[in-house]
Design an enzyme around this catalytic site. Structure first.
Site, PDB file in Angstrom:
ATOM      1  N   CYS A   1      -1.582  -3.054   6.810  1.00 22.24           N
ATOM      2  CA  CYS A   1      -1.855  -1.643   7.681  1.00 22.24           C
ATOM      3  C   CYS A   1      -3.316  -1.834   8.469  1.00 22.24           C
ATOM      4  CB  CYS A   1      -1.754  -0.395   6.586  1.00 22.24           C
ATOM      5  SG  CYS A   1      -2.889  -0.306   5.330  1.00 22.24           S
TER       6      CYS A   1
ATOM      7  N   GLN B   1      -5.596  -0.626  -3.629  1.00 23.11           N
ATOM      8  CA  GLN B   1      -6.135  -1.746  -4.335  1.00 23.11           C
ATOM      9  C   GLN B   1      -7.359  -1.573  -5.377  1.00 23.11           C
ATOM     10  OE1 GLN B   1      -7.763  -4.764  -1.493  1.00 23.11           O
ATOM     11  NE2 GLN B   1      -9.276  -5.464  -3.027  1.00 23.11           N
TER      12      GLN B   1
ATOM     13  N   CYS C   1       0.886  -1.146  -0.083  1.00 23.88           N
ATOM     14  CA  CYS C   1       0.133  -0.002   0.004  1.00 23.88           C
ATOM     15  C   CYS C   1       0.853   1.158  -0.043  1.00 23.88           C
ATOM     16  CB  CYS C   1      -0.908   0.058   1.270  1.00 23.88           C
ATOM     17  SG  CYS C   1      -0.248   0.859   2.569  1.00 23.88           S
ATOM     18  N   GLU C   2       0.462   2.446  -0.790  1.00 26.50           N
ATOM     19  CA  GLU C   2       1.096   3.154  -0.963  1.00 26.50           C
ATOM     20  C   GLU C   2       1.279   4.310   0.305  1.00 26.50           C
ATOM     21  OE1 GLU C   2      -0.229   5.066  -4.483  1.00 26.50           O
ATOM     22  OE2 GLU C   2      -1.877   6.240  -3.621  1.00 26.50           O
ATOM     23  N   HIS C   3       0.078   4.255   1.274  1.00 24.48           N
ATOM     24  CA  HIS C   3       0.071   4.878   2.457  1.00 24.48           C
ATOM     25  C   HIS C   3       1.054   4.782   3.505  1.00 24.48           C
ATOM     26  CE1 HIS C   3      -3.979   5.131   0.641  1.00 24.48           C
ATOM     27  NE2 HIS C   3      -3.499   6.247   0.143  1.00 24.48           N
ATOM     28  N   HIS C   4       1.457   3.287   3.575  1.00 22.35           N
ATOM     29  CA  HIS C   4       2.087   3.088   4.713  1.00 22.35           C
ATOM     30  C   HIS C   4       3.141   2.026   4.487  1.00 22.35           C
ATOM     31  CE1 HIS C   4      -2.087   3.310   6.180  1.00 22.35           C
ATOM     32  NE2 HIS C   4      -1.437   3.768   7.326  1.00 22.35           N
TER      33      HIS C   4
ATOM     34  N   HIS D   1      -5.042  -6.292   4.159  1.00 19.45           N
ATOM     35  CA  HIS D   1      -4.131  -5.344   4.292  1.00 19.45           C
ATOM     36  C   HIS D   1      -3.375  -5.151   5.537  1.00 19.45           C
ATOM     37  CE1 HIS D   1      -5.514  -2.924   0.629  1.00 19.45           C
ATOM     38  NE2 HIS D   1      -6.368  -3.994   0.617  1.00 19.45           N
TER      39      HIS D   1
HETATM   40 ZN   LIG Z   1      -2.100   1.420   3.995  1.00 22.31          ZN
END
Ligand SMILES: [Zn+2]
Length: 210
Positions: free
Chosen positions: A170, A140, A99-102, A168
């Site tokens: 995260c 996703q 995931c690009e956020h975490h 996920h």
């Molecule tokens: Zn994430």
């Protein structure tokens, strides 16, 4: 072979697995990871961690190698003219992405179908396309759409369906700590926008062979 490229090879059951790295990028990423180890209170010089920055850098390079591959070209390399015009379904394709956020993993399965319109594609290329887009920083939802659009734009079929079910890390390891929740996303084009065709696809991906 460019002098920027380094190879790690490993023999297993008679096959040689070769991982290719850009040594300049590995060195740069490893330098940052040494700082990160210090920042979290670790000692990057202790035995277990000495080679960790380099290992992480190589792992990260592998996990994001999709940026260097053209997914449309992967499909075009194995497209064949064929009259077959029934649904082709490839289900239970393993997906591993980040995931690009975490920058934490998410993983699960993709189920993909298309209805040929003059051309079919070598079946192994469908999971390859999934990998090309999954081996990048992703969400996703976008991953699902990118796979659909690549197959639609390259193969020009009568329709494409993509359903993806992922867990996920995260969500499981931090934040809400919901270990068993699965996120489902889907994307359809053409004939799959029709209820009957879409239901047949959903029935096929939930059916088992026994
Ligand atoms: Zn994430």
């Amino acid at each position: 072979m460019s002098n920027l490229t380094d190879f790690d090879s490993e023999e297993q059951d008679g096959y040689i697995k070769i991982d290719q790295y850009n040594t300049k990028h590995v060195d740069r990423i490893a330098t940052y990871y040494k700082d990160i180890l210090e920042a979290i209170g670790e000692d990057p010089k202790r035995e277990g961690l000495i080679k960790t920055p380099e290992r992480v850098a190589k792992a990260l390079q592998f996990l994001t190698h999709g940026y260097d591959i053209d997914a449309a070209q992967v499909l075009r390399s194995a497209m064949f003219e064929e009259d077959y015009s029934q649904m082709v379904v490839v289900k239970d394709i393993e997906v591993y992405s980040m995931c690009e956020h975490h920058m934490l993993p998410f993983f699960g399965k993709a189920h993909i179908a298309y209805i040929p319109n003059g051309h079919i594609v070598g079946l192994s290329k469908i999971p390859r396309v999934v990998d090309v887009f999954a081996r990048r920083l992703q969400v996703q939802e976008r991953l699902t759409n990118e796979i659909r659009d690549c197959i639609q734009d390259t193969l020009n079929p009568a329709g494409v369906a993509v359903v993806m079910e992922c867990k996920h890390m995260c969500m499981a390891m931090r934040g809400v700590q919901k270990q068993n929740s699965v996120t489902t996303t889907s994307a359809f084009t053409g004939a799959f926008q029709n209820d009957v065709t879409r239901s047949e696809f959903l029935r096929l991906i939930t059916a088992s062979l026994d």
